[in-house]
Design an enzyme around this catalytic site. Structure first.
Site, PDB file in Angstrom:
ATOM      1  N   GLU A 157      42.444  19.594  35.798  1.00 20.95           N
ATOM      2  CA  GLU A 157      41.171  19.904  36.494  1.00 20.95           C
ATOM      3  C   GLU A 157      41.335  21.157  37.346  1.00 20.95           C
ATOM      4  O   GLU A 157      42.375  21.330  37.963  1.00 20.95           O
ATOM      5  CB  GLU A 157      40.773  18.728  37.392  1.00 20.95           C
ATOM      6  CG  GLU A 157      40.390  17.522  36.581  1.00 20.95           C
ATOM      7  CD  GLU A 157      40.002  16.311  37.425  1.00 20.95           C
ATOM      8  OE1 GLU A 157      39.835  16.451  38.650  1.00 20.95           O
ATOM      9  OE2 GLU A 157      39.869  15.240  36.843  1.00 20.95           O
TER      10      GLU A 157
ATOM     11  N   ARG B 284      42.437   8.925  35.857  1.00 23.28           N
ATOM     12  CA  ARG B 284      43.032  10.238  36.064  1.00 23.28           C
ATOM     13  C   ARG B 284      43.217  10.905  34.709  1.00 23.28           C
ATOM     14  O   ARG B 284      43.604  10.248  33.736  1.00 23.28           O
ATOM     15  CB  ARG B 284      44.397  10.124  36.748  1.00 23.28           C
ATOM     16  CG  ARG B 284      44.315   9.873  38.237  1.00 23.28           C
ATOM     17  CD  ARG B 284      43.792  11.105  38.993  1.00 23.28           C
ATOM     18  NE  ARG B 284      43.722  10.904  40.414  1.00 23.28           N
ATOM     19  CZ  ARG B 284      42.616  10.528  41.085  1.00 23.28           C
ATOM     20  NH1 ARG B 284      41.491  10.317  40.431  1.00 23.28           N
ATOM     21  NH2 ARG B 284      42.634  10.392  42.389  1.00 23.28           N
TER      22      ARG B 284
ATOM     23  N   HIS C 149      34.237  14.977  37.320  1.00 27.91           N
ATOM     24  CA  HIS C 149      34.903  14.112  38.320  1.00 27.91           C
ATOM     25  C   HIS C 149      33.934  13.699  39.443  1.00 27.91           C
ATOM     26  O   HIS C 149      34.118  14.058  40.606  1.00 27.91           O
ATOM     27  CB  HIS C 149      36.141  14.819  38.905  1.00 27.91           C
ATOM     28  CG  HIS C 149      37.122  13.872  39.533  1.00 27.91           C
ATOM     29  ND1 HIS C 149      38.482  14.078  39.515  1.00 27.91           N
ATOM     30  CD2 HIS C 149      36.934  12.709  40.207  1.00 27.91           C
ATOM     31  CE1 HIS C 149      39.093  13.089  40.160  1.00 27.91           C
ATOM     32  NE2 HIS C 149      38.167  12.238  40.591  1.00 27.91           N
TER      33      HIS C 149
END
Ligand code: 8YV
Length: 322
Positions: free
Chosen positions: A270, A241, A288
């Site tokens: 993000e 993360r 991602h």
């Protein structure tokens, strides 16, 4: 005909799974690729029994409080659960499930890919080629760092950390690890070496790869001090993360040569990147895509369905986290 349980998806999943879901449930889901925004989620009728977000959809306390009374389960698509306020879900008596196991290989493959790409400067060299700036090979040009044989430091020895350690053996990499729990079996079977502290791991590893969940305790685990504790020749890889890393501090460390490079699949805010990150050539930046293969995204969707099927039939779902 007996009425089918109602479920709400924030996004559409793989076609075969959507078909199966529609056979078993009354499904509310977006018709196209645009995910449901919060306002659309809140339009959900009372009667919905399960709410199915993905790991990209925040589920904070106020959204949980505003879900229809009838909701009993949050069946999330993805292994990470940091996007859900688990305490708020527990307070409301909601069950929460995730989708572990099925994305372990893809995420580990992505981590290894990022290591290799960053050590060997694949992106930078490919760009030179595509931009028409390659003048042919030279013995001293475009040199990267050899990955085979380098020491890998794994932070968080869960399923994905293990899978990365297994892959690292193929690259003859000694592996050190730092994790909440010591794993004597893996130390024997995979030859891993335990580090008592994160600082010890950071001082030993040539490549640091992050595989721990994002929690209050791990937020900014890799901060300015941690980056300073790494070797100046070392690389940081993050497929976990974004907020495990203080991204602004990382940009500085990469710019100043405090570390050699970074391979990232996840970002603190993000889909935005920290200012300056995209301009740095000593990085490999992926959007991602750790679990983004056809096979895995379909397997993740089937796994959510298994959890839905079990819970809505009054059984204990396989992947219950709350
Ligand atoms: C996916 C992820 O990108 O599983 C997770 O926690 O971050 C990724 O596998 C995500 O679940 C897609 O929605």
């Amino acid at each position: 005909m007996e009425s089918r349980p109602q479920i709400l998806l924030t996004r559409r999943w793989a076609k075969p799974v959507m078909k199966a879901l529609n056979e078993s449930y009354e499904v509310t889901a977006p018709t196209g690729d645009v995910p449901f925004a919060r306002t659309e989620i809140l339009k959900a009728q009372d009667g919905i029994e399960a709410f199915c977000p993905t790991a990209f959809d925040p589920v904070p306390a106020d959204l949980i409080a505003a879900l229809p009374e009838s909701v009993r389960l949050i069946a999330s698509f993805g292994v990470g659960i940091d996007h859900i306020d688990l305490d708020a879900a527990a307070r409301r008596g909601l069950a929460v499930t995730n989708t572990p196991d099925v994305l372990t290989d893809d995420t580990a493959d992505t981590a290894i890919g990022l290591m290799l790409a960053t050590c060997r400067r694949f992106w930078e060299r490919e760009k030179t080629l595509r931009d028409g700036l390659w003048a042919g090979p030279t013995p001293g040009g475009a040199l990267g760092t050899k990955m085979t044989g380098k020491t890998l430091g794994i932070v968080g020895l869960g399923r994905i950390g293990h899978a990365v350690a297994r892959r690292a053996r193929a690259f003859d990499m000694p592996v050190v690890y730092y994790s909440r729990r010591r794993d004597p079996d893996a130390e024997v079977s995979l030859g891993l070496v335990w580090c008592e502290t994160l600082a010890e791991l950071l001082g030993r590893a040539d490549i640091v790869s992050l595989h721990c969940p994002l929690t209050e305790a791990t937020h900014h685990l890799i901060d300015r001090a941690a980056l300073a504790a790494m070797k100046s020749t070392a690389f940081l890889v993050n497929t976990g993360r974004g907020a495990l890393v203080d991204e602004a501090a990382l940009v500085e460390a990469l710019r100043d040569g405090a570390i050699a490079g970074a391979g990232l699949d996840v970002y603190e805010f993000e889909p935005r990147l920290a200012p300056g990150l995209a301009e740095l050539e000593n990085t490999t930046l992926l959007p991602h895509i750790g679990s983004a293969t056809r096979e895995t995204r379909e397997a993740m969707a089937w796994r959510v369905k298994e959890n839905l099927d079990a819970y809505l039939a009054g059984q204990e779902p396989k992947d219950r986290v709350v």
